[in-house]
Motif scaffolding. Structure first.
Motif, PDB file in Angstrom:
ATOM      1  N   VAL A   1      48.988  40.488  50.178  1.00 30.16           N
ATOM      2  CA  VAL A   1      49.610  40.179  48.886  1.00 30.16           C
ATOM      3  C   VAL A   1      48.785  40.842  47.791  1.00 30.16           C
ATOM      4  CG1 VAL A   1      50.198  38.364  47.231  1.00 30.16           C
ATOM      5  CG2 VAL A   1      50.522  37.956  49.680  1.00 30.16           C
ATOM      6  N   THR A   2      49.440  41.435  46.813  1.00 31.78           N
ATOM      7  CA  THR A   2      48.745  41.987  45.646  1.00 31.78           C
ATOM      8  C   THR A   2      48.947  41.061  44.459  1.00 31.78           C
ATOM      9  OG1 THR A   2      48.946  44.285  46.350  1.00 31.78           O
ATOM     10  CG2 THR A   2      48.615  43.907  44.013  1.00 31.78           C
ATOM     11  N   LEU A   3      47.834  40.670  43.817  1.00 28.73           N
ATOM     12  CA  LEU A   3      47.877  39.880  42.593  1.00 28.73           C
ATOM     13  C   LEU A   3      47.643  40.803  41.412  1.00 28.73           C
ATOM     14  CD1 LEU A   3      45.648  36.754  43.420  1.00 28.73           C
ATOM     15  CD2 LEU A   3      48.114  36.984  43.696  1.00 28.73           C
ATOM     16  N   PHE A   4      48.576  40.849  40.483  1.00 28.59           N
ATOM     17  CA  PHE A   4      48.420  41.618  39.251  1.00 28.59           C
ATOM     18  C   PHE A   4      47.959  40.644  38.165  1.00 28.59           C
ATOM     19  CE2 PHE A   4      51.623  44.213  41.520  1.00 28.59           C
ATOM     20  CZ  PHE A   4      50.917  45.417  41.547  1.00 28.59           C
ATOM     21  N   ILE A   5      46.729  40.832  37.666  1.00 30.43           N
ATOM     22  CA  ILE A   5      46.164  39.827  36.769  1.00 30.43           C
ATOM     23  C   ILE A   5      45.925  40.375  35.356  1.00 30.43           C
ATOM     24  CG2 ILE A   5      45.151  38.548  38.687  1.00 30.43           C
ATOM     25  CD1 ILE A   5      42.662  40.161  36.579  1.00 30.43           C
ATOM     26  N   ALA A   6      46.142  39.485  34.376  1.00 25.54           N
ATOM     27  CA  ALA A   6      45.851  39.786  32.973  1.00 25.54           C
ATOM     28  C   ALA A   6      44.441  39.263  32.688  1.00 25.54           C
ATOM     29  CB  ALA A   6      46.868  39.120  32.063  1.00 25.54           C
TER      30      ALA A   6
ATOM     31  N   LEU B   1      57.101  44.136  50.902  1.00 26.27           N
ATOM     32  CA  LEU B   1      55.917  44.081  50.044  1.00 26.27           C
ATOM     33  C   LEU B   1      55.973  42.818  49.204  1.00 26.27           C
ATOM     34  CD1 LEU B   1      53.431  45.571  48.630  1.00 26.27           C
ATOM     35  CD2 LEU B   1      55.127  46.334  46.953  1.00 26.27           C
ATOM     36  N   LEU B   2      54.859  42.057  49.157  1.00 27.71           N
ATOM     37  CA  LEU B   2      54.767  40.853  48.348  1.00 27.71           C
ATOM     38  C   LEU B   2      53.750  41.051  47.228  1.00 27.71           C
ATOM     39  CD1 LEU B   2      54.707  38.008  51.042  1.00 27.71           C
ATOM     40  CD2 LEU B   2      56.688  39.009  49.893  1.00 27.71           C
ATOM     41  N   THR B   3      54.158  40.814  45.986  1.00 31.42           N
ATOM     42  CA  THR B   3      53.250  40.892  44.850  1.00 31.42           C
ATOM     43  C   THR B   3      53.428  39.644  43.984  1.00 31.42           C
ATOM     44  OG1 THR B   3      54.834  42.143  43.499  1.00 31.42           O
ATOM     45  CG2 THR B   3      53.262  43.411  44.801  1.00 31.42           C
ATOM     46  N   VAL B   4      52.382  39.320  43.228  1.00 34.06           N
ATOM     47  CA  VAL B   4      52.387  38.128  42.376  1.00 34.06           C
ATOM     48  C   VAL B   4      51.802  38.503  41.022  1.00 34.06           C
ATOM     49  CG1 VAL B   4      51.576  35.750  42.117  1.00 34.06           C
ATOM     50  CG2 VAL B   4      52.101  36.643  44.399  1.00 34.06           C
TER      51      VAL B   4
ATOM     52  N   SER C   1      60.950  44.832  48.230  1.00 34.65           N
ATOM     53  CA  SER C   1      59.825  44.699  47.303  1.00 34.65           C
ATOM     54  C   SER C   1      60.044  43.424  46.497  1.00 34.65           C
ATOM     55  CB  SER C   1      59.777  45.930  46.388  1.00 34.65           C
ATOM     56  OG  SER C   1      58.738  45.826  45.444  1.00 34.65           O
ATOM     57  N   ILE C   2      59.174  42.437  46.688  1.00 34.64           N
ATOM     58  CA  ILE C   2      59.403  41.083  46.184  1.00 34.64           C
ATOM     59  C   ILE C   2      58.219  40.625  45.338  1.00 34.64           C
ATOM     60  CG2 ILE C   2      59.801  38.681  46.878  1.00 34.64           C
ATOM     61  CD1 ILE C   2      60.835  39.873  49.597  1.00 34.64           C
ATOM     62  N   TYR C   3      58.513  39.938  44.226  1.00 37.12           N
ATOM     63  CA  TYR C   3      57.395  39.393  43.443  1.00 37.12           C
ATOM     64  C   TYR C   3      57.647  37.965  42.987  1.00 37.12           C
ATOM     65  CZ  TYR C   3      59.564  40.155  38.753  1.00 37.12           C
ATOM     66  OH  TYR C   3      60.354  40.124  37.626  1.00 37.12           O
ATOM     67  N   PHE C   4      56.538  37.278  42.753  1.00 40.73           N
ATOM     68  CA  PHE C   4      56.524  35.892  42.309  1.00 40.73           C
ATOM     69  C   PHE C   4      55.625  35.799  41.071  1.00 40.73           C
ATOM     70  CE2 PHE C   4      56.953  36.138  46.874  1.00 40.73           C
ATOM     71  CZ  PHE C   4      57.832  35.139  47.254  1.00 40.73           C
ATOM     72  N   HIS C   5      55.595  34.614  40.467  1.00 37.52           N
ATOM     73  CA  HIS C   5      54.638  34.327  39.398  1.00 37.52           C
ATOM     74  C   HIS C   5      53.748  33.160  39.821  1.00 37.52           C
ATOM     75  CE1 HIS C   5      57.667  36.622  37.045  1.00 37.52           C
ATOM     76  NE2 HIS C   5      56.586  37.048  36.410  1.00 37.52           N
ATOM     77  N   SER C   6      54.286  31.973  39.751  1.00 37.97           N
ATOM     78  CA  SER C   6      53.530  30.774  40.144  1.00 37.97           C
ATOM     79  C   SER C   6      54.375  29.927  41.088  1.00 37.97           C
ATOM     80  CB  SER C   6      53.140  29.972  38.891  1.00 37.97           C
ATOM     81  OG  SER C   6      52.391  28.826  39.234  1.00 37.97           O
ATOM     82  N   PRO C   7      54.611  30.425  42.293  1.00 35.98           N
ATOM     83  CA  PRO C   7      55.527  29.722  43.205  1.00 35.98           C
ATOM     84  C   PRO C   7      54.924  28.434  43.765  1.00 35.98           C
ATOM     85  CG  PRO C   7      54.433  31.495  44.360  1.00 35.98           C
ATOM     86  CD  PRO C   7      54.030  31.626  42.909  1.00 35.98           C
TER      87      PRO C   7
END
Length: 298
Positions: free
Chosen positions: A110-115, A85-88, A38-44
């Motif tokens: 890819v799932t983007l979690f947005i504010a 799993l890729l999430t950002v 399970s892997i996540y990024f922010h602004s790669p």
């Protein structure tokens, strides 16, 4: 200079870990179905994000969506072998080119979690503080503000924003809608203002979660089922709110493997972080959890 030296040292250490066969050990366990990465990024950077995808594909992994994770947790489908799993998190402007376009190119979910406030108004709160720190305006640091009660933090941010101007750094609503139309992109919630939820009063925390879900659903005309805790901070209260609001899953920043046992706690799913600017060897070690095993909290 300090960051450059850090990255050089991290690259050497990571290369040593890989040479010693640690990544092969993790890969062997993942491919036999011991856990999901399970892997996540922010602004790669685009090159880094694409490298990660190519490395995972080359090494026999297959990509799962957040809906797949929920189905696996419910035993609707069997636990996979070699799942990733890729999430950002956040919804940065650069994600359009460096994440969304590359996910579509390689046909990986890819799932983007947005504010949502940043999508509407252009920026997150911490770049304002970083700019104020750079200009030596005397405001508390980002790290300090993360410890403040939310109402106090908001008062300070209001003052900061009267003195600092920034160009847009978040995806626009138009870009978000375009991304949501992709067959490979899922949009999840990440609160409205990206506060530290555990620093919020009950009503504040509830509305941050509720209104972010409702806003995204109204924008995109689709159900939002997944959530990521800002900064990874949560308590039993936030989990209860997520249940009340019909979320199906939630993601932390705890660096751990996604096992069958971890899936039983569907609102506390772990993820390994890939930070901006890391080398390819370090990215491999972070994706496979090797780096976090030896350097917890970094």
């Amino acid at each position: 200079m300090k960051n450059k030296i850090r990255n050089i040292n991290a690259k050497i250490i990571s290369f040593l870990f890989i040479t010693l066969g640690l990544s092969r050990q993790v890969k062997r366990k993942a491919l036999r179905g011991d856990f999901i990465l399970s892997i996540y990024f922010h602004s790669p950077e685009g090159a880094l994000f694409e490298f990660c995808i190519k490395w995972l594909k080359k090494n026999g992994f297959h990509f799962l969506s957040e809906k797949d994770i929920v189905a696996i947790a419910k035993n609707v489908v069997p636990f996979p072998q070699g799942g990733v799993l890729l999430t950002v998190d956040d919804g940065w402007l650069s994600n359009e080119k460096n994440v969304i376009a590359i996910a579509e190119k390689h046909k990986v979910p890819v799932t983007l979690f947005i504010a949502t406030h940043a999508i509407e108004h252009g920026n997150y709160w911490w770049p304002y503080v970083a700019k104020a720190q750079e200009l030596r305006m005397g405001f508390p640091s980002i790290a300090e503000l993360k410890t403040y009660p939310n109402k106090e933090r908001e008062k300070i941010l209001t003052k900061v924003k009267t003195k600092v101007t920034l160009e847009r750094q978040a995806l626009s609503l138009k870009q978000l809608k375009k991304a949501a139309n992709s067959a490979y992109i899922t949009i999840g919630a990440h609160t409205v203002h990206h506060p530290i939820l555990t620093n919020c009063e009950d009503k504040e925390a509830y509305l941050e979660i509720k209104e972010s879900k409702e806003k995204i659903e109204s924008w995109l005309n689709t159900k939002v089922g997944s959530f990521a805790y800002p900064n990874g901070d949560y308590s039993k209260r936030e989990i209860e709110y997520l249940k009340q609001l019909d979320f199906l899953s939630a993601y932390t920043t705890e660096p751990d493997y996604l096992t069958k046992e971890r899936l039983k706690k569907i609102y506390q799913l772990p993820r390994f972080c890939i930070y901006e600017g890391v080398s390819k060897p370090e990215a491999i070690c972070r994706m496979t959890g090797i780096w976090q095993r030896f350097f917890k909290g970094s």
